[in-house]
Design a protein around this motif. Structure first.
Motif, PDB file in Angstrom:
ATOM      1  N   ASP A 161       0.855  -1.214  -0.093  1.00 36.87           N
ATOM      2  CA  ASP A 161      -0.128   0.008   0.135  1.00 36.87           C
ATOM      3  C   ASP A 161       0.723   1.283   0.100  1.00 36.87           C
ATOM      4  O   ASP A 161       1.022   1.876   1.079  1.00 36.87           O
ATOM      5  CB  ASP A 161      -0.885   0.102   1.237  1.00 36.87           C
ATOM      6  CG  ASP A 161      -1.949   1.060   1.252  1.00 36.87           C
ATOM      7  OD1 ASP A 161      -2.282   1.669   0.393  1.00 36.87           O
ATOM      8  OD2 ASP A 161      -2.172   1.499   2.292  1.00 36.87           O
ATOM      9  N   PRO A 162       1.704   1.501  -1.231  1.00 39.52           N
ATOM     10  CA  PRO A 162       2.336   2.735  -0.908  1.00 39.52           C
ATOM     11  C   PRO A 162       1.626   3.910  -0.993  1.00 39.52           C
ATOM     12  O   PRO A 162       0.465   4.222  -1.633  1.00 39.52           O
ATOM     13  CB  PRO A 162       3.088   2.520  -2.591  1.00 39.52           C
ATOM     14  CG  PRO A 162       2.116   1.652  -3.243  1.00 39.52           C
ATOM     15  CD  PRO A 162       1.450   0.817  -2.608  1.00 39.52           C
ATOM     16  N   HIS A 163       2.156   4.885  -0.124  1.00 40.69           N
ATOM     17  CA  HIS A 163       1.334   6.122  -0.122  1.00 40.69           C
ATOM     18  C   HIS A 163       2.240   7.267  -0.243  1.00 40.69           C
ATOM     19  O   HIS A 163       3.670   6.998   0.048  1.00 40.69           O
ATOM     20  CB  HIS A 163       0.855   6.295   1.395  1.00 40.69           C
ATOM     21  CG  HIS A 163       0.173   7.284   1.630  1.00 40.69           C
ATOM     22  ND1 HIS A 163       0.389   8.758   1.844  1.00 40.69           N
ATOM     23  CD2 HIS A 163      -1.505   7.253   1.361  1.00 40.69           C
ATOM     24  CE1 HIS A 163      -0.515   9.431   2.169  1.00 40.69           C
ATOM     25  NE2 HIS A 163      -1.617   8.722   1.880  1.00 40.69           N
ATOM     26  N   PRO A 164       1.981   8.608  -0.942  1.00 39.27           N
ATOM     27  CA  PRO A 164       2.905   9.714  -0.998  1.00 39.27           C
ATOM     28  C   PRO A 164       3.657  10.096   0.287  1.00 39.27           C
ATOM     29  O   PRO A 164       4.959  10.490   0.244  1.00 39.27           O
ATOM     30  CB  PRO A 164       1.987  10.683  -1.435  1.00 39.27           C
ATOM     31  CG  PRO A 164       0.839  10.149  -2.065  1.00 39.27           C
ATOM     32  CD  PRO A 164       0.578   8.894  -1.254  1.00 39.27           C
ATOM     33  N   ALA A 165       3.140   9.815   1.437  1.00 43.08           N
ATOM     34  CA  ALA A 165       3.709  10.172   2.665  1.00 43.08           C
ATOM     35  C   ALA A 165       4.937   9.451   2.814  1.00 43.08           C
ATOM     36  O   ALA A 165       5.671   9.693   3.684  1.00 43.08           O
ATOM     37  CB  ALA A 165       2.711   9.848   3.942  1.00 43.08           C
ATOM     38  N   LEU A 166       5.321   8.230   2.373  1.00 42.47           N
ATOM     39  CA  LEU A 166       6.285   7.501   2.234  1.00 42.47           C
ATOM     40  C   LEU A 166       7.680   8.230   1.523  1.00 42.47           C
ATOM     41  O   LEU A 166       8.722   8.009   1.985  1.00 42.47           O
ATOM     42  CB  LEU A 166       6.366   6.015   1.540  1.00 42.47           C
ATOM     43  CG  LEU A 166       5.312   4.943   2.524  1.00 42.47           C
ATOM     44  CD1 LEU A 166       5.174   3.678   1.675  1.00 42.47           C
ATOM     45  CD2 LEU A 166       5.984   4.621   3.634  1.00 42.47           C
ATOM     46  N   LEU A 167       7.268   8.751   0.358  1.00 45.22           N
ATOM     47  CA  LEU A 167       8.088   9.244  -0.247  1.00 45.22           C
ATOM     48  C   LEU A 167       8.406  10.975   0.004  1.00 45.22           C
ATOM     49  O   LEU A 167       9.704  11.521  -0.419  1.00 45.22           O
ATOM     50  CB  LEU A 167       8.026   9.396  -1.728  1.00 45.22           C
ATOM     51  CG  LEU A 167       7.590   7.815  -2.354  1.00 45.22           C
ATOM     52  CD1 LEU A 167       7.410   7.793  -3.754  1.00 45.22           C
ATOM     53  CD2 LEU A 167       9.315   7.291  -1.983  1.00 45.22           C
ATOM     54  N   ASN A 168       7.559  11.691   0.217  1.00 45.91           N
ATOM     55  CA  ASN A 168       7.474  13.291   0.341  1.00 45.91           C
ATOM     56  C   ASN A 168       8.709  13.649   1.099  1.00 45.91           C
ATOM     57  O   ASN A 168       9.534  14.573   0.644  1.00 45.91           O
ATOM     58  CB  ASN A 168       6.353  13.767   0.885  1.00 45.91           C
ATOM     59  CG  ASN A 168       5.206  13.713  -0.069  1.00 45.91           C
ATOM     60  OD1 ASN A 168       5.339  13.732  -1.276  1.00 45.91           O
ATOM     61  ND2 ASN A 168       3.827  13.844   0.514  1.00 45.91           N
ATOM     62  N   PRO A 169       8.975  12.898   2.292  1.00 45.40           N
ATOM     63  CA  PRO A 169      10.171  13.581   3.059  1.00 45.40           C
ATOM     64  C   PRO A 169      11.526  13.366   2.285  1.00 45.40           C
ATOM     65  O   PRO A 169      12.462  14.074   2.428  1.00 45.40           O
ATOM     66  CB  PRO A 169      10.302  12.726   4.326  1.00 45.40           C
ATOM     67  CG  PRO A 169       8.888  12.015   4.357  1.00 45.40           C
ATOM     68  CD  PRO A 169       8.195  11.947   3.108  1.00 45.40           C
ATOM     69  N   LEU A 170      11.538  12.351   1.185  1.00 42.06           N
ATOM     70  CA  LEU A 170      12.774  12.094   0.661  1.00 42.06           C
ATOM     71  C   LEU A 170      13.023  13.001  -0.411  1.00 42.06           C
ATOM     72  O   LEU A 170      14.351  13.492  -0.720  1.00 42.06           O
ATOM     73  CB  LEU A 170      12.820  10.879   0.050  1.00 42.06           C
ATOM     74  CG  LEU A 170      12.820   9.701   0.878  1.00 42.06           C
ATOM     75  CD1 LEU A 170      12.715   8.392  -0.043  1.00 42.06           C
ATOM     76  CD2 LEU A 170      14.193   9.547   1.608  1.00 42.06           C
ATOM     77  N   PHE A 171      11.961  13.800  -0.805  1.00 47.29           N
ATOM     78  CA  PHE A 171      12.325  14.851  -2.218  1.00 47.29           C
ATOM     79  C   PHE A 171      12.950  16.148  -1.517  1.00 47.29           C
ATOM     80  O   PHE A 171      14.011  16.404  -2.358  1.00 47.29           O
ATOM     81  CB  PHE A 171      11.091  15.511  -2.566  1.00 47.29           C
ATOM     82  CG  PHE A 171      10.051  14.523  -3.386  1.00 47.29           C
ATOM     83  CD1 PHE A 171      10.843  13.794  -4.797  1.00 47.29           C
ATOM     84  CD2 PHE A 171       9.033  13.896  -2.837  1.00 47.29           C
ATOM     85  CE1 PHE A 171       9.871  12.730  -5.324  1.00 47.29           C
ATOM     86  CE2 PHE A 171       8.073  13.089  -3.729  1.00 47.29           C
ATOM     87  CZ  PHE A 171       8.804  12.666  -4.859  1.00 47.29           C
TER      88      PHE A 171
END
Length: 605
Positions: free
Chosen positions: A65-75
């Motif tokens: 269940d990928p979610h944008p919250a997983l990736l947003n901090p990485l940007f």
């Protein structure tokens, strides 16, 4: 209410092998898909994007269940190229960005074509009306030097525009040097916060328009807006740039009255302001009263530097010794300030000692400016051979600043043989700097080589280089008045009065023994004809204005944009005695305190 994070003792991840091992444990325990653990695994990507990206891609591809919250901090943690790559991966899952994604990726996005692509995607996904995304897009265009595109986005922002949008535009335009455009936008703002006021003030300060910055500060206070430490620091820096001591004291009192917390930045700004406005003793009182947490390295450096430019070399090195005793390690700025202190006080052996001592003891790597200080140290003392040897032995190619220091020393000591080849070399290295040409021309003029002086002038004309006009500012009754060489920058009714005072001033000091020093006048004309241009030097006009508005025993404070010439230095000594004034002059290099016909520099400048 969010579910508690399943427990697994975190371990430091230093390699992909350790990451794989930790990931396998999470899989066995059924914890790999939990957001907190998944974010930790993905954050490893930011350490080495090139090596770790494939693993991160597989991890995401198998996440249930990928979610944008997983990736947003990485940007915001990734370089722009890798952030764009991660966004492409995100879209391929498919996983759509949310309203936190673009504010993370846009601020650091470059080059311009990447910003344009993100803009198109932002429009396609419907985030153009979201204030955070819009503001990030404005910041991206401005940081990529495209104010026109930023303006188009701003004009089309509609209801999404907020105070952050306006402030982003004001600050961005200021950083690009478009201060007048920023001010026009600032004046049209429907509402302002402290960040807005500080952005406009900082823009003026960066542009060297210190009086305009103080005008904005005055408007802010007139509207009843209470400031903070950031605004206070900017206002203090503006006072420093303008040489406005009375205004600086007023801002300092305002800080104390409001109870603004004095952090390291504000503390250093206040100390620096008093030093650079000619009140080094007042700076010392402020420095001594600073609480320990506010007395950072920058404050120490400002105080040592203040002693240095006031010619108080012994005080500077004594303070450095105390700094060491209190366990504060020096940096490269400290080394510059200590060397400058020794140079201005003629402390050659001490300067040589501290250069080797600070470099050896604290591992401060000597930079170009440190070698420039050493050349200045030797040059002022007339040790031109030592200065030239140091340049020859430098581990890097000397830049125009180092060579310019040697040229200045040759000018002071009239050494044409050493100075002329250096002068031509400096001109070729810095062809648009008028000061380089003037220095060489002055050197040649002292030797009576008028044809070569004319050659320098022709070269300036051919390259369309104009001599920088001398400007002097004087603060009288809390107001700053500016004078330009040959003219006045204040209301016309006082013009004749100031000129009349200047002529009377020159007449009276002439009766006391003053003789014009015409060596810096670059014309092969009769001596009596050279005296007229000297009368129009900006500091003489500023002094005349000061005499009209002060009384015997008062102190006049003058700030000049160029190095004070020898004639003006001599005139000011006579004026201080004949008219019974203390005159503090801050020029491009240092401070001169004139009193009773003497200068604090002891003519060593």
């Amino acid at each position: 209410m969010s579910a508690p994070v399943p427990t697994l003792t975190p371990v430091p991840l230093t390699s992909v092998a350790e990451l794989r091992q930790h990931h396998s444990q999470l899989v066995r325990l059924g914890l790999a898909s939990h957001p907190a653990h998944a974010r930790r695994l993905l954050s490893f990507l930011a350490r080495d994007p090139d090596s770790h990206f494939p693993y991160a891609a597989r991890l995401l591809a198998h996440h249930p269940d990928p979610h944008p919250a997983l990736l947003n901090p990485l940007f915001s943690a990734l370089p722009p190229r890798h952030a764009a790559r991660l966004l492409a991966l995100m879209l391929s899952l498919p996983l759509h960005p949310d309203h936190f994604t673009f504010p993370r990726i846009l601020p650091a996005a470059e080059p311009l074509h990447l910003v344009a692509q993100l803009h198109a995607l932002l429009l396609k996904l419907g985030f153009h009306a979201h204030p955070h995304s819009l503001n990030a897009l404005l910041a991206a265009y401005l940081s990529n030097g495209s104010p026109g595109l930023a303006a188009r986005v701003f004009r089309g922002g509609g209801a999404a525009l907020d105070v952050v949008s306006w402030t982003t535009m004001v600050g961005g335009l200021c950083k690009l040097g478009l201060v007048d455009d920023a001010r026009e936008l600032f004046d049209a703002m429907p509402g302002r916060n402290l960040v807005s006021w500080n952005a406009m003030m900082s823009g003026y300060v960066k542009a060297g328009r210190f009086l305009d910055a103080l005008e904005v500060f005055d408007e802010m206070r007139a509207r009843g807006v209470e400031g903070n430490g950031f605004v206070a620091a900017t206002a203090v820096v503006a006072c420093t740039g303008a040489g406005a001591l009375a205004r600086g004291r007023e801002v300092h009192r305002w800080v104390e009255r409001l109870g603004v917390e004095v952090d390291e930045k504000l503390a250093a700004a206040v100390v620096d302001m008093y030093c650079k406005c000619g009140c080094v003793d007042e700076a010392w009182r402020v420095f001594e009263a600073l609480p320990p947490l506010a007395k950072g390295l920058t404050s120490w450096n400002c105080m040592i530097g203040g002693f240095a430019v006031h010619g108080r070399g012994e005080d500077a090195v004594e303070l450095f010794a105390r700094m060491e005793r209190e366990g504060v390690a020096p940096d490269d700025v400290t080394l510059v300030n200590v060397l400058t202190a020794c140079a201005h006080a003629g402390m050659v052996s001490q300067g040589r000692h501290y250069f080797h001592y600070i470099v050896g003891r604290y591992g401060v790597e000597p930079k170009m400016e440190h070698y420039g200080c050493m050349v200045d140290l030797y040059g002022r003392a007339g040790q031109l051979d030592e200065a030239k040897k140091l340049i020859d032995d430098m581990p890097m190619e000397p830049d125009v600043g180092v060579l310019g220091a040697l040229l200045g020393a040759c000018r002071i000591h009239g050494n044409v043989d050493v100075g002329e080849p250096i002068g031509w070399r400096v001109i070729e290295l810095d062809p648009q700097n008028s000061g380089r040409y003037v220095l060489l021309a002055n050197l040649l003029a002292t030797a009576g080589r008028w044809e070569d002086v004319a050659r320098v002038r022709r070269l300036m004309d051919e390259r369309n280089v104009s001599k920088e006009a001398g400007r002097s500012m004087i603060e009288v009754n809390g107001e700053i008045r500016e004078f330009q060489c040959g003219g006045l920058c204040h209301p016309q009714p006082q013009v004749e009065e100031v000129y009349a005072m200047a002529r009377d001033m020159m007449r009276r000091i002439g009766e006391e023994g003053y003789v014009p020093d015409t060596r810096d006048v670059l014309h092969d004309i009769a001596e009596e004809e050279k005296e007229t241009p000297l009368l129009h030097h900006s500091e003489k006009l500023a002094i005349a204005f000061g005499l009209l508005h002060t009384r015997a025993g008062d102190t006049m404070r003058i700030t000049k944009n160029l190095r004070v010439c020898r004639d003006c230095h001599e005139v000011t000594k006579f004026v201080s005695r004949v008219f019974e004034r203390e005159i503090v002059v801050r020029d491009r290099n240092r401070f001169h305190h004139f009193k009773d016909g003497k200068c604090s520099c002891k003519d060593y400048w």
